[in-house]
Design a protein around this motif. Structure first.
Motif, PDB file in Angstrom:
ATOM      1  N   GLY A 135       0.807  -1.220   0.000  1.00 59.67           N
ATOM      2  CA  GLY A 135       0.000   0.000   0.000  1.00 59.67           C
ATOM      3  C   GLY A 135       0.835   1.261   0.000  1.00 59.67           C
ATOM      4  O   GLY A 135       0.454   2.265  -0.590  1.00 59.67           O
TER       5      GLY A 135
ATOM      6  N   LYS B 282      -3.023   4.634  -3.229  1.00 60.89           N
ATOM      7  CA  LYS B 282      -2.725   4.175  -1.869  1.00 60.89           C
ATOM      8  C   LYS B 282      -3.974   3.871  -1.063  1.00 60.89           C
ATOM      9  O   LYS B 282      -4.007   2.892  -0.324  1.00 60.89           O
TER      10      LYS B 282
ATOM     11  N   ALA C 183      -5.285   0.497  -1.960  1.00 59.48           N
ATOM     12  CA  ALA C 183      -4.345  -0.545  -1.536  1.00 59.48           C
ATOM     13  C   ALA C 183      -4.388  -0.736  -0.027  1.00 59.48           C
ATOM     14  O   ALA C 183      -4.403  -1.873   0.458  1.00 59.48           O
TER      15      ALA C 183
END
Length: 185
Positions: free
Chosen positions: A73, A79, A82
């Motif tokens: 991540g 991000k 993730a």
């Protein structure tokens, strides 16, 4: 070799053993663990995934897969997605390991620090305080953190705090903070 602190040699022989017997999940777990320690999240994730395919009830592989996903991540293009995938992995893991209430804190911190989602940070801090074996001092600290986050949410969230001051609002001059000698030109 691991006990002798010769980890590169250990990895070499684990890989050799895996090449001879790709179905040896103990060897694959050792490789995955070492890769995770060395922050090679993608390869670790792949090994943990293969173990979980072969041994769906392998709790250690499940946790390792979540840790690797969390590591991925930090470098992902998106991000938030993730990290959410990693959080979902940890929540699934906790269904099988409810005593791992410490993971609520990790989830809360991820929501707060990585995703700037304060509502979920508060939710998981509260779950952490309710389920983890904390001392009274630790519970008080968590309650204080929750209160601060709730105040930030009530005042419009992080974006409101980062916004420039409105016209006519104090500019910070005369706020009692004077530059230190090193800061003066």
């Amino acid at each position: 070799y691991i006990k002798m602190k010769k980890r590169p040699l250990a990895m070499r022989y684990f890989k050799k053993a895996l090449k001879q017997d790709p179905s040896n999940m103990d060897v694959r777990m050792n490789i995955a663990s070492m890769l995770l320690e060395h922050l090679n999240y993608a390869e670790a994730f792949n090994h943990y995934s293969k173990v979980r395919e072969a041994e769906p009830r392998n709790i250690e592989a499940h946790e390792g897969q979540c840790d690797a996903q969390f590591g991925l991540g930090g470098s992902a293009e998106n991000k938030k997605e993730a990290f959410q995938t990693a959080i979902d992995c940890f929540l699934d893991y906790m269904l099988k390991q409810p005593k791992r209430s410490d993971l609520y804190l990790r989830i809360a911190n991820t929501y707060q620090q990585q995703m700037q989602d304060l509502d979920n940070a508060v939710k998981y801090l509260a779950l952490y305080a309710a389920n983890a074996p904390l001392s009274p001092e630790e519970k008080k600290k968590i309650a204080g953190q929750v209160a601060v986050l709730k105040d930030i949410i009530a005042s419009g969230g992080l974006k409101a705090m980062a916004a420039p001051p409105e016209e006519g609002a104090p500019s910070g001059e005369g706020d009692g903070f004077e530059p230190m000698e090193d800061d003066k030109e």
